[in-house]
Design an enzyme around this catalytic site. Structure first.
Site, PDB file in Angstrom:
ATOM      1  N   LYS A  37       9.927 -15.441 -23.952  1.00 28.59           N
ATOM      2  CA  LYS A  37      10.047 -15.354 -22.490  1.00 28.59           C
ATOM      3  C   LYS A  37       8.954 -16.169 -21.800  1.00 28.59           C
ATOM      4  O   LYS A  37       9.237 -16.937 -20.890  1.00 28.59           O
ATOM      5  CB  LYS A  37       9.937 -13.896 -22.011  1.00 28.59           C
ATOM      6  CG  LYS A  37      11.021 -12.987 -22.535  1.00 28.59           C
ATOM      7  CD  LYS A  37      10.989 -11.632 -21.849  1.00 28.59           C
ATOM      8  CE  LYS A  37       9.724 -10.841 -22.086  1.00 28.59           C
ATOM      9  NZ  LYS A  37       9.525 -10.404 -23.490  1.00 28.59           N
ATOM     10  N   ARG A 110      10.693  -3.340 -17.214  1.00 28.90           N
ATOM     11  CA  ARG A 110      10.643  -2.976 -18.627  1.00 28.90           C
ATOM     12  C   ARG A 110      11.187  -1.577 -18.870  1.00 28.90           C
ATOM     13  O   ARG A 110      11.233  -1.123 -19.998  1.00 28.90           O
ATOM     14  CB  ARG A 110       9.197  -3.010 -19.106  1.00 28.90           C
ATOM     15  CG  ARG A 110       8.889  -4.214 -20.001  1.00 28.90           C
ATOM     16  CD  ARG A 110       7.475  -4.054 -20.423  1.00 28.90           C
ATOM     17  NE  ARG A 110       7.026  -4.796 -21.533  1.00 28.90           N
ATOM     18  CZ  ARG A 110       6.442  -5.985 -21.495  1.00 28.90           C
ATOM     19  NH1 ARG A 110       6.397  -6.645 -20.380  1.00 28.90           N
ATOM     20  NH2 ARG A 110       5.954  -6.514 -22.577  1.00 28.90           N
ATOM     21  N   ARG A 144       0.866 -15.950 -33.099  1.00 29.57           N
ATOM     22  CA  ARG A 144       0.753 -16.494 -31.745  1.00 29.57           C
ATOM     23  C   ARG A 144      -0.714 -16.625 -31.347  1.00 29.57           C
ATOM     24  O   ARG A 144      -1.535 -15.775 -31.671  1.00 29.57           O
ATOM     25  CB  ARG A 144       1.466 -15.561 -30.768  1.00 29.57           C
ATOM     26  CG  ARG A 144       1.319 -15.971 -29.325  1.00 29.57           C
ATOM     27  CD  ARG A 144       2.352 -15.324 -28.467  1.00 29.57           C
ATOM     28  NE  ARG A 144       2.055 -13.927 -28.173  1.00 29.57           N
ATOM     29  CZ  ARG A 144       2.800 -13.193 -27.347  1.00 29.57           C
ATOM     30  NH1 ARG A 144       3.874 -13.712 -26.781  1.00 29.57           N
ATOM     31  NH2 ARG A 144       2.484 -11.939 -27.114  1.00 29.57           N
ATOM     32  N   ARG A 177      -4.278 -12.358 -28.943  1.00 27.82           N
ATOM     33  CA  ARG A 177      -4.260 -11.178 -28.083  1.00 27.82           C
ATOM     34  C   ARG A 177      -4.480  -9.930 -28.926  1.00 27.82           C
ATOM     35  O   ARG A 177      -3.970  -9.829 -30.034  1.00 27.82           O
ATOM     36  CB  ARG A 177      -2.904 -11.086 -27.367  1.00 27.82           C
ATOM     37  CG  ARG A 177      -2.815 -11.974 -26.155  1.00 27.82           C
ATOM     38  CD  ARG A 177      -1.427 -12.049 -25.578  1.00 27.82           C
ATOM     39  NE  ARG A 177      -0.711 -10.775 -25.516  1.00 27.82           N
ATOM     40  CZ  ARG A 177       0.488 -10.628 -24.951  1.00 27.82           C
ATOM     41  NH1 ARG A 177       1.085 -11.671 -24.398  1.00 27.82           N
ATOM     42  NH2 ARG A 177       1.085  -9.461 -24.942  1.00 27.82           N
ATOM     43  N   ARG A 188       4.916  -2.120 -30.290  1.00 23.59           N
ATOM     44  CA  ARG A 188       5.512  -2.743 -29.093  1.00 23.59           C
ATOM     45  C   ARG A 188       7.014  -2.913 -29.261  1.00 23.59           C
ATOM     46  O   ARG A 188       7.775  -2.763 -28.299  1.00 23.59           O
ATOM     47  CB  ARG A 188       4.844  -4.098 -28.822  1.00 23.59           C
ATOM     48  CG  ARG A 188       3.425  -3.949 -28.287  1.00 23.59           C
ATOM     49  CD  ARG A 188       2.665  -5.250 -28.353  1.00 23.59           C
ATOM     50  NE  ARG A 188       3.197  -6.269 -27.475  1.00 23.59           N
ATOM     51  CZ  ARG A 188       2.987  -7.582 -27.635  1.00 23.59           C
ATOM     52  NH1 ARG A 188       2.273  -8.027 -28.654  1.00 23.59           N
ATOM     53  NH2 ARG A 188       3.481  -8.435 -26.789  1.00 23.59           N
TER      54      ARG A 188
HETATM   55  P1  AMP Z   1       3.497  -8.927 -22.199  1.00 26.34           P
HETATM   56  O1  AMP Z   1       2.487  -9.995 -21.974  1.00 26.34           O
HETATM   57  O2  AMP Z   1       4.695  -9.041 -21.268  1.00 26.34           O
HETATM   58  O3  AMP Z   1       3.901  -8.779 -23.637  1.00 26.34           O
HETATM   59  O4  AMP Z   1       2.789  -7.519 -21.789  1.00 26.34           O
HETATM   60  C1  AMP Z   1       1.643  -7.055 -22.474  1.00 26.34           C
HETATM   61  C2  AMP Z   1       1.430  -5.576 -22.197  1.00 26.34           C
HETATM   62  O5  AMP Z   1       1.251  -5.359 -20.784  1.00 26.34           O
HETATM   63  C3  AMP Z   1       2.580  -4.665 -22.572  1.00 26.34           C
HETATM   64  O6  AMP Z   1       2.573  -4.307 -23.946  1.00 26.34           O
HETATM   65  C4  AMP Z   1       2.324  -3.460 -21.659  1.00 26.34           C
HETATM   66  O7  AMP Z   1       1.257  -2.679 -22.139  1.00 26.34           O
HETATM   67  C5  AMP Z   1       1.849  -4.143 -20.380  1.00 26.34           C
HETATM   68  N1  AMP Z   1       2.986  -4.464 -19.470  1.00 26.34           N
HETATM   69  C6  AMP Z   1       3.438  -5.701 -19.100  1.00 26.34           C
HETATM   70  N2  AMP Z   1       4.492  -5.601 -18.260  1.00 26.34           N
HETATM   71  C7  AMP Z   1       4.710  -4.267 -18.099  1.00 26.34           C
HETATM   72  C8  AMP Z   1       5.665  -3.503 -17.361  1.00 26.34           C
HETATM   73  N3  AMP Z   1       6.624  -4.105 -16.627  1.00 26.34           N
HETATM   74  N4  AMP Z   1       5.595  -2.145 -17.426  1.00 26.34           N
HETATM   75  C9  AMP Z   1       4.640  -1.532 -18.160  1.00 26.34           C
HETATM   76  N5  AMP Z   1       3.724  -2.175 -18.883  1.00 26.34           N
HETATM   77  C10 AMP Z   1       3.750  -3.544 -18.867  1.00 26.34           C
END
Ligand code: AMP
Length: 229
Positions: A37, A110, A144, A177, A188
């Site tokens: 994404k 999400r 990554r 990360r 996750r």
């Molecule tokens: P990402 O970079 O999109 O993989 O997001 C990393 C982390 O941020 C996720 O594992 C969640 O802990 C938090 N996060 C990101 N977007 C959301 C969301 N829409 N709702 C809740 N937690 C989020």
């Protein structure tokens, strides 16, 4: 390429490039962690002029700056859990309301609850779902690397940086990360299946879902996305 327009005393970001190209759709990017994404949203931003809003990036920035939001979000993020809805909803609401023209929501919504809140804020035109097999996701995420400065993403085997540990785009330092380690990645993916996968049905029921295989080269996937815009 972004112009500022003052409307009713408030700054509105008008994405002129996107609008002139007809690239003015409001897009939700769906897909499990590691489905690409972020990579595709970056291309859509740099090549098509869409504005990208990534809740993950916004949250990581808050953690880095140790804001009160960042302090609350950190423990959830480190464990691979979702940050509580209200924190993320407040964050996204302000961003979405100040935008005109096309944009991509990367990592939001999400949960069904978040999708319902989003319905009250804006009309989404299309939800693009990137489909990738689970074992491939684990491989992609654990290999990554992300730029500390501009958030660009690399894969140690399939999309390595030209110089080890350095971002091709801005020279920033690359890091892994804290939630890209295998144990957290598995968690996750579980959280994704329980909370986020139902959104595929949600947008399908509204006639807004487009499924795109998330395997193949970055270019091939990008071309497949473009045909839907
Ligand atoms: P990402 O970079 O999109 O993989 O997001 C990393 C982390 O941020 C996720 O594992 C969640 O802990 C938090 N996060 C990101 N977007 C959301 C969301 N829409 N709702 C809740 N937690 C989020």
């Amino acid at each position: 390429m972004y112009a500022l327009n003052h409307s009713i005393g408030r700054k509105k970001v008008i994405n002129e490039n996107a609008i002139s190209l007809g690239m003015d759709k409001r897009i939700v990017l769906l897909g499990p962690p590691g489905s690409g994404k972020g990579t595709q949203a970056e291309r859509m931003e740099s090549e098509l002029g869409y504005k990208r809003i990534s809740t993950g990036d916004l949250l990581r920035e808050a953690v880095r700056k140790q804001t009160s939001l960042g302090k609350k979000a950190k423990e959830y993020m480190d464990a691979g859990e979702l940050v509580p809805n209200q924190l993320v909803v407040d964050l996204i609401k302000e961003k979405v309301e100040e935008l005109d023209g096309g944009y991509i929501l990367d990592g939001f919504p999400r949960t069904l609850k978040q999708a319902e809140v989003l319905e009250g804020i804006t009309d989404i035109d299309i939800a693009i779902n990137l489909d990738v097999d689970e074992e491939e996701l684990v491989d992609r995420l654990t290999k990554r690397r992300t730029c500390k400065e501009c958030n660009a993403v690399y894969h140690l085997m399939f999309n390595p940086p030209k110089a080890e540990g350095k971002c091709d785009k801005c020279g920033g330092e690359l890091y892994q990360r804290s939630d890209d380690t295998e144990a957290v990645v598995r968690e996750r993916l579980r959280v994704y299946k329980d909370n986020t996968l139902p959104l595929v049905e949600f947008y399908s029921g509204k006639g807004k879902l487009v499924n795109i295989p998330g395997t193949g080269s970055i270019d091939e996937i990008f071309e497949a996305i473009k045909t839907q815009l």
